[in-house]
Design a protein around this motif. Structure first.
Motif, PDB file in Angstrom:
ATOM      1  N   ASP A  69      93.861  43.058 -79.392  1.00 33.99           N
ATOM      2  CA  ASP A  69      94.601  42.700 -77.979  1.00 33.99           C
ATOM      3  C   ASP A  69      94.244  41.352 -77.738  1.00 33.99           C
ATOM      4  N   LYS A  83      90.441  36.480 -74.389  1.00 26.00           N
ATOM      5  CA  LYS A  83      90.007  37.542 -74.485  1.00 26.00           C
ATOM      6  C   LYS A  83      90.184  38.122 -76.114  1.00 26.00           C
ATOM      7  N   ASP A  86      88.597  43.151 -76.010  1.00 30.73           N
ATOM      8  CA  ASP A  86      88.002  43.048 -74.802  1.00 30.73           C
ATOM      9  C   ASP A  86      86.890  42.353 -74.433  1.00 30.73           C
TER      10      ASP A  86
END
Length: 99
Positions: A69, A83, A86
């Protein structure tokens, strides 16, 4: 160090399955913009930008690895951060605006 990191990412990308259709549900008051590259008859999504109802921007990279992500966030108060997995990859910064 940078060359090693680049090589590791390229190897991980080559081993990962291609990202298929993204099923993004519409959110009232939110806008999304896509950046794509055409290669022959193929169209590849390279990144997408989401503008939230609060006026914040998020630059997202499509990936099949849900844990990764990677994204960059621009918040209304001027804070910018990146980021990945995370974890903040860049110390959050705010613009230095003089009166």
């Amino acid at each position: 160090m940078w060359r090693r990191m680049f090589k590791e990412v390229r190897e991980r990308c080559a081993a990962a399955p291609k990202v298929g259709f993204m099923k993004l549900q519409p959110v009232p008051g939110e806008y999304r913009y896509a950046v794509a590259v055409r290669e022959g008859s193929d169209l590849w999504l390279t990144l997408w930008v989401r503008r939230s109802r609060k006026g914040e921007f998020f630059i997202m990279l499509p990936t099949s690895d849900r844990d990764w992500d990677p994204h960059t966030s621009y918040h209304r108060d001027g804070t910018l951060h990146m980021k990945s997995y995370d974890r903040k990859m860049l110390t959050p910064t705010k613009p230095n605006i003089s009166p």
